[in-house]
Write a protein that holds these residues in place. Structure first.
Motif, PDB file in Angstrom:
ATOM      1  N   TRP A   1       9.889  -4.467 -43.908  1.00  0.00           N
ATOM      2  CA  TRP A   1       8.638  -3.918 -44.444  1.00  0.00           C
ATOM      3  C   TRP A   1       7.483  -4.876 -44.165  1.00  0.00           C
ATOM      4  O   TRP A   1       6.401  -4.455 -43.738  1.00  0.00           O
TER       5      TRP A   1
ATOM      6  N   ARG B   1      -3.553  -9.864 -45.261  1.00  0.00           N
ATOM      7  CA  ARG B   1      -2.553  -9.328 -44.341  1.00  0.00           C
ATOM      8  C   ARG B   1      -2.337 -10.281 -43.168  1.00  0.00           C
ATOM      9  O   ARG B   1      -1.202 -10.508 -42.736  1.00  0.00           O
TER      10      ARG B   1
ATOM     11  N   LYS C   1       4.285  -3.898 -41.973  1.00  0.00           N
ATOM     12  CA  LYS C   1       3.008  -3.829 -42.687  1.00  0.00           C
ATOM     13  C   LYS C   1       1.991  -4.786 -42.060  1.00  0.00           C
ATOM     14  O   LYS C   1       0.821  -4.450 -41.876  1.00  0.00           O
TER      15      LYS C   1
END
Length: 119
Positions: free
Chosen positions: A110, A3, A114
Motif C-alpha cells: 500500500w 507523500r 500510494k
C-alpha cells in the motif's frame, strides 16, 4: 510534501534491505526452503533488484512504474515470509515477529503504491 517524504523513507528502507542481502546473506539464504535451488544466487539477485527498484522510486520519470514493480516484487517474495512464519524454530526471531511480517507486507505494498501514484 508528506507523500514525498514517505516515498523517500520507503526507498531508503528498501535500499537498505537490498544491502542486507549481501551483509547478512546467510539469514536470507536460510529463510528459503532447502529444496529451492540456487538460494544464494536468488538472495543476491533479489538484493540487487531491491536496490535498483529503490533508486528507480526516487527518480521521477520512473517512479510510477517502479512503484508497480516494487509491489509485484513484494508479492513475489511473500511466500518466503509465509515459510518463515510456519517454521519459526529455524530462526533466532520470536515467532510473533515472523507472523507480524505477513500483514506488514500488505502495508508496504500500500505504502509504495500510494507514494508513487501519479498526481
Amino acid at each position: 510534501m508528506l507523500r514525498s517524504i514517505g516515498l523517500y523513507v520507503f526507498a531508503s528502507l528498501f535500499f537498505l534491505a537490498g544491502v542486507g542481502h549481501f551483509v547478512i546473506d546467510s539469514f536470507f539464504i536460510d529463510a528459503m526452503p532447502g529444496w529451492v535451488p540456487f538460494r544464494a544466487a536468488i538472495v543476491y539477485l533479489s538484493g540487487v533488484v531491491e536496490m535498483l527498484l529503490a533508486v528507480l522510486l526516487v527518480y521521477k520519470p520512473t517512479r510510477a512504474k517502479a512503484g508497480v514493480w516494487t509491489a509485484l516484487f513484494l508479492i513475489l517474495v511473500f511466500p518466503v515470509n509465509l515459510y518463515m512464519a510456519f517454521t519459526p524454530s529455524q530462526y533466532d526471531l520470536p515467532a510473533f515477529a515472523l507472523w507480524l511480517r505477513l500483514p506488514l507486507q500488505f502495508v508496504l505494498i500500500w505504502w509504495v503504491l500510494k507514494g508513487t501514484k501519479p498526481n
